[in-house]
Design an enzyme around this catalytic site. Structure first.
Site, short mmCIF file in Angstrom:
data_model
loop_
_atom_site.label_atom_id
_atom_site.label_comp_id
_atom_site.label_asym_id
_atom_site.label_seq_id
_atom_site.Cartn_x
_atom_site.Cartn_y
_atom_site.Cartn_z
N HIS B 175 0.85 -1.20 -0.07
CA HIS B 175 -0.02 -0.21 -0.05
C HIS B 175 0.98 1.44 0.09
O HIS B 175 0.50 2.26 0.75
CB HIS B 175 -0.91 0.02 1.06
CG HIS B 175 -2.17 -0.91 1.05
ND1 HIS B 175 -3.16 -0.56 -0.14
CD2 HIS B 175 -2.51 -2.13 1.75
CE1 HIS B 175 -3.82 -1.45 0.07
NE2 HIS B 175 -3.91 -2.39 1.05
N ASN B 234 -6.63 -6.52 -5.04
CA ASN B 234 -8.15 -5.92 -5.32
C ASN B 234 -7.78 -4.38 -5.25
O ASN B 234 -8.48 -3.68 -6.18
CB ASN B 234 -9.25 -6.19 -4.30
CG ASN B 234 -8.58 -5.49 -2.89
OD1 ASN B 234 -7.43 -5.90 -2.30
ND2 ASN B 234 -9.43 -4.68 -2.15
N HIS B 235 -6.48 -3.82 -5.13
CA HIS B 235 -6.04 -2.54 -5.33
C HIS B 235 -5.43 -2.51 -6.67
O HIS B 235 -5.13 -1.12 -7.07
CB HIS B 235 -5.33 -1.91 -4.01
CG HIS B 235 -6.52 -1.43 -2.97
ND1 HIS B 235 -6.80 -0.02 -2.79
CD2 HIS B 235 -6.90 -2.00 -2.00
CE1 HIS B 235 -7.75 -0.15 -1.54
NE2 HIS B 235 -7.62 -1.31 -1.47
N HIS B 286 -4.27 -13.03 -3.44
CA HIS B 286 -4.36 -11.87 -2.65
C HIS B 286 -5.29 -12.21 -1.39
O HIS B 286 -5.10 -11.65 -0.16
CB HIS B 286 -4.51 -10.85 -3.47
CG HIS B 286 -4.74 -9.48 -2.65
ND1 HIS B 286 -3.63 -8.87 -2.13
CD2 HIS B 286 -5.94 -8.80 -2.32
CE1 HIS B 286 -4.24 -7.84 -1.48
NE2 HIS B 286 -5.41 -7.97 -1.46
N GLU B 583 -24.15 17.87 -18.56
CA GLU B 583 -23.89 16.57 -18.23
C GLU B 583 -23.87 16.61 -16.61
O GLU B 583 -24.46 15.72 -15.99
CB GLU B 583 -22.31 16.37 -18.50
CG GLU B 583 -22.13 16.02 -19.97
CD GLU B 583 -20.72 16.06 -20.46
OE1 GLU B 583 -19.80 16.93 -20.02
OE2 GLU B 583 -20.19 15.13 -21.08
N ASP B 612 -19.60 27.33 -11.59
CA ASP B 612 -19.12 27.67 -12.77
C ASP B 612 -18.25 28.82 -12.84
O ASP B 612 -18.73 29.89 -13.13
CB ASP B 612 -20.37 27.73 -13.78
CG ASP B 612 -19.85 28.03 -15.14
OD1 ASP B 612 -20.85 28.44 -15.89
OD2 ASP B 612 -18.74 27.95 -15.42
N ASN B 614 -15.57 29.98 -14.37
CA ASN B 614 -15.27 30.59 -15.52
C ASN B 614 -16.48 31.15 -16.34
O ASN B 614 -16.36 31.84 -17.29
CB ASN B 614 -14.42 29.63 -16.60
CG ASN B 614 -13.38 28.81 -15.68
OD1 ASN B 614 -12.71 29.44 -14.82
ND2 ASN B 614 -13.03 27.56 -16.47
N ASP B 616 -18.19 29.84 -18.36
CA ASP B 616 -18.26 29.35 -19.62
C ASP B 616 -19.08 28.10 -19.86
O ASP B 616 -18.97 27.36 -21.01
CB ASP B 616 -17.00 29.12 -20.13
CG ASP B 616 -16.06 27.90 -19.45
OD1 ASP B 616 -14.98 27.78 -19.93
OD2 ASP B 616 -16.49 27.66 -18.39
#
Lengths: 162, 638
Positions: B175, B234-235, B286, B583, B612, B614, B616
């Site tokens: 880890h 699993n990592h 593992h 989105e 937001d 910016n 934009d």
């Protein structure tokens, strides 16, 4: 009298709860069993101070007929309730501890050298492992003088505990 | 002969000394035990929380499936599918070209590697990492590419033989703790033809040096491909990395080329073997096994199709002849072309990577982690017999002593990341196997800081860290907690009993802990055995959030931060770090409906607009998520 009885029962319940909570910390699978090697830690964490020899006897009392390496709560609980309510293996009072250090301090100088402490702790009584010795020294040893100023050490330990 | 006075005195004196020694030893052991209890309690807290987090993954995986279905229903072409659901096959020449175009500037003073790597290169690398240098992205990519080539040639389960002369060392989870890896090498020697190593997965995540650990391990693999074995954990899973820190580490250390590294890494993971079989008798994997674990299936499957535990294979549509149509929506052709494992194969591999042994007989779902099984000694016995094995060596679970033996000696756990949860929390260990002898264990605990502190200080550190985490969990569920407390306080007195507080807290946090004894440590507002619950939060950490955000939304965002990060990453098709307002809104709606969160749309809009920055029309989601966080107050405690 009703009051006494209630007090007694409530006291018993509290005691059992305390023991169960300590037991559960080491019960990794939540199935009311703990590894026998953890029993010493559990008993001591509940405030009792059995010697290694006394611990051995206590474990024998709660082991299965055919030792499985595990101790069950249902055997441990009644034993521990008895030990606690009979106030067995009481912790050592501060003044006795101080006396013990003074006994080892043959030169009566108010401190022990590192060598002296290590010798006594690892060769006498129920000897420390290397690890236990190192751990005690890490807090007890005054690095400047390489001695254990045991009065100060004890005073500090008492504060730590509280 | 006779009792001389001085001998008698001597005997008395030494008796006294012995008694004194016993007294002191006794007292010290009791003191130690009380500290050990507190340390274990803290560890239990960490463990409980770790597993609860892993359980959340199940929900996330279901959400992905839900999202996918949603896309399938609403879009007819594969073009609109987020890239993650429809990866393009990578062409080898593409990768190599891209990498070769990366220049290493003259100003770079870190290690420069020459391929094919030699032992000298790895030593250079190790020395550089000890000086905290960062390996240039160009070399990282080259190491990954070369590693992939080697791994692709390996079978799913590597068969090796132990020999009488050479020992085999097996290490568990690392880890990202480079210190521990170096400590192992210091104690046990560097890998070589005479000093073989198996690393049993989970090289990355959580620690600060996952990249360096990976580079060292892969480099040794390149230099000694027949003596160094790396099993997948699993990592070793690109979505897990998003949650548990490796992705963040990469983006921080490699601002310019991080995305490329992540892409290649994703693939390299899938080529890691699933296990190692020693002398046909000792299986090293593992996690663990399940009752239906089948080594034959595991050896035959196309392991590189297992991309992430959070992306199970899609269930194909089935043609229903009676009604003359498909019983599911028919997925677009592009999705059918996606190479997948069968559900059966996928389950087999998930069990290998995620399962845990338990003393209870049988095999049942691992509800703590949300993946894999719990398997009992009977399952172990059956599988070992079925495949002619003697024992299984696995990792995956942190153990206070770094290793553990269960199921009558047939299951060994070895865990190599010391101080995993916090300084002083646990030891690490590795084991050595020689031909036909029992394994020998070696323990250690890294960190110079740990050594300088006393036992008491170390326990304090672990304990305080555990309480901090608990405090965080409590504060992000404050609304739900107060609701639950109120149920026990029908007369609105503001007070509830300690045991009611414990019950309510356990219900809301879904953590089984000794809440009654924890309460006084977490909440300072207790009077006569009653908890003043409304004020009980003032000693907990604070949630930091933009002013315009409403409380309920804030808690949700903080609580699901890591899940949201993964989701946003998936929506972000071009990996720009930005998603459009549309989105965001669409995803948020889906998220709320799936997670059963009730938040007004206007709140979301308000928040999205405020973020937001910016103006934009796009949202930098990393900035967005960073704005919501739990902050610990400065305390007077040192």
């Amino acid at each position: 009298m009703a009051d006494e009885k209630d007090g007694g029962e409530a006291g018993l319940l509290e005691l059992q709860k305390k023991i169960k909570e300590a037991f559960e910390v080491f019960d990794h699978e939540a199935n009311d069993t703990v590894d026998v090697r953890e029993i010493g830690t559990i008993i001591r964490s509940l405030g009792c101070c059995p010697s290694e020899g006394e611990l051995h006897d206590l474990i024998a009392e709660v082991e299965e007929e055919e030792p499985t390496g595990y101790i069950r709560l249902e055997k441990f609980l009644p034993m521990m309730v008895k030990v606690l309510s009979e106030r067995r293996y009481r912790p050592i009072p501060e003044d006795l501890l101080l006396q013990a250090f003074e006994v080892l301090d043959s030169a009566k100088e108010g401190f022990l050298t590192k060598e002296e402490l290590v010798k006594y702790m690892t060769e006498e009584g129920e000897p420390f492992t290397e690890e236990e010795m190192e751990e005690m020294l890490s807090a007890a040893l005054d690095p400047e003088t390489n001695t254990i100023q045991y009065r100060d050490y004890l005073a500090m330990m008492v504060i730590d505990e509280n | 002969m006779g009792c001389s006075h001085s001998v008698h005195n001597e005997t008395k004196k030494s008796e006294k000394a012995m008694k004194a020694a016993v007294l002191i030893q006794n007292w010290y052991r009791c003191y130690k035990a009380r500290l050990e209890l507190r340390r274990r309690q803290a560890l239990n807290i960490f463990e409980n929380i770790e597993y609860a987090d892993e359980q959340d993954q199940m929900q996330l995986a279901k959400f992905f499936a839900f999202m996918l279905e949603h896309y399938v229903k609403n879009k007819s072409s594969a073009d609109n599918l987020p890239k993650i659901f429809n990866p393009e096959p990578k062409r080898k020449s593409d990768e190599e070209t891209i990498i070769s175009l990366i220049e290493v500037p003259d100003t770079y003073y870190g290690p420069r590697l020459k391929f094919p790597l030699t032992f000298a290169d790895v030593v250079l690398l190790i020395d550089a990492f000890k000086e905290n240098q960062i390996l240039h992205a160009r070399y990282v990519l080259e190491v990954l590419l070369e590693a992939k080539k080697i791994l692709q040639q390996m079978p799913n389960i590597i068969h090796i033989s132990s020999t009488v002369s050479k020992e085999l060392t097996i290490c568990g989870d690392i880890h990202g703790k480079l210190d521990d890896l170096f400590l192992i090498f210091y104690k046990n020697g560097l890998p070589s033809g005479n000093n073989r190593y198996v690393f049993n997965g989970d090289f990355v995540d959580r620690g600060q040096n996952s990249m360096e650990v990976l580079m060292v391990l892969f480099s040794f693999l390149l230099v000694y491909p027949n003596d160094v074995y790396l099993n997948r954990g699993n990592h070793e899973d690109y979505l897990m990395n998003m949650r548990y820190g490796f992705t963040k580490e990469i983006m921080q250390k490699y601002k310019q080329h991080g995305a490329k590294i992540l892409h290649l890494l994703e693939e390299v993971y899938t080529w890691l073997p699933i296990g190692t079989l020693i002398d046909k008798k000792v299986l090293v994997i593992h996690g663990g096994i399940a009752d239906n674990t089948d080594l034959t299936v595991l050896e035959q499957m196309k392991r590189n199709r297992m991309r992430s535990v959070l992306m199970p294979p899609l269930v194909p549509a089935v043609f229903d002849p009676r009604h003359g149509h498909f019983s599911h929506e028919l997925p677009p052709p592009a999705m059918l072309a996606m190479e997948q494992l069968t559900k059966y194969e996928w389950d087999q591999i998930v069990n290998i990577l995620w399962s845990d042994p338990r003393s209870r007989k049988g095999c049942y779902p691992n509800t703590s982690r949300g993946g894999g099984c719990y398997f009992g000694p009977d399952v172990t016995e059956n599988i070992l017999t079925k495949f002619g094995l003697k024992m299984i060596i696995r990792s995956h679970e942190c153990k206070p002593e770094g290793f553990d033996i269960c199921h009558d000696g047939k299951i060994i756990t070895v865990f190599s990341a010391s101080n995993y949860y916090e300084e002083g929390s646990n030891r690490g260990a590795y084991l050595k196997l020689s031909h036909d002898t029992t394994p020998r264990f070696f323990q250690y605990q890294s960190s110079q800081i740990t050594q300088a502190k006393t036992l008491h200080e170390r326990v304090d550190i672990v304990e305080n860290a555990a309480f901090r985490i608990l405090g965080e969990r409590m504060i992000i569920r404050k609304t739900n907690l107060i609701q639950a407390f109120r149920k026990y306080d029908p007369n609105d007195t503001g007070k509830i009993s300690l045991s009611d507080w414990a019950k309510a807290t356990e219900e809301v946090l879904e953590l089984h802990l000794p809440w009654m004894s924890l309460c006084p440590r977490l909440v300072k507002t207790i009077e006569d055995g009653y908890v003043l619950y409304n004020m009980g939060f003032k000693d907990l950490p604070v949630v930091r959030a933009p002013k315009v955000a409403k409380a309920g939304m804030v808690e949700t965002l903080v609580r699901y931060r890591s899940d949201l990060k993964i989701i946003f990453n998936i929506i972000d098709k071009d990996q720009s770090g930005l998603i459009s307002m549309d989105e965001f809104r669409a995803m948020w709606k889906l998220f709320c409906s799936h997670y059963n969160i009730d938040i007004e749309e206007s709140h979301v809009d308000q928040l999205a607009h405020s973020m937001d920055l910016n103006k934009d029309g796009s949202i930098d989601f990393n900035e967005f998520l960073t704005a919501f966080d739990v902050v610990h107050r400065a305390t007077n405690k040192l």
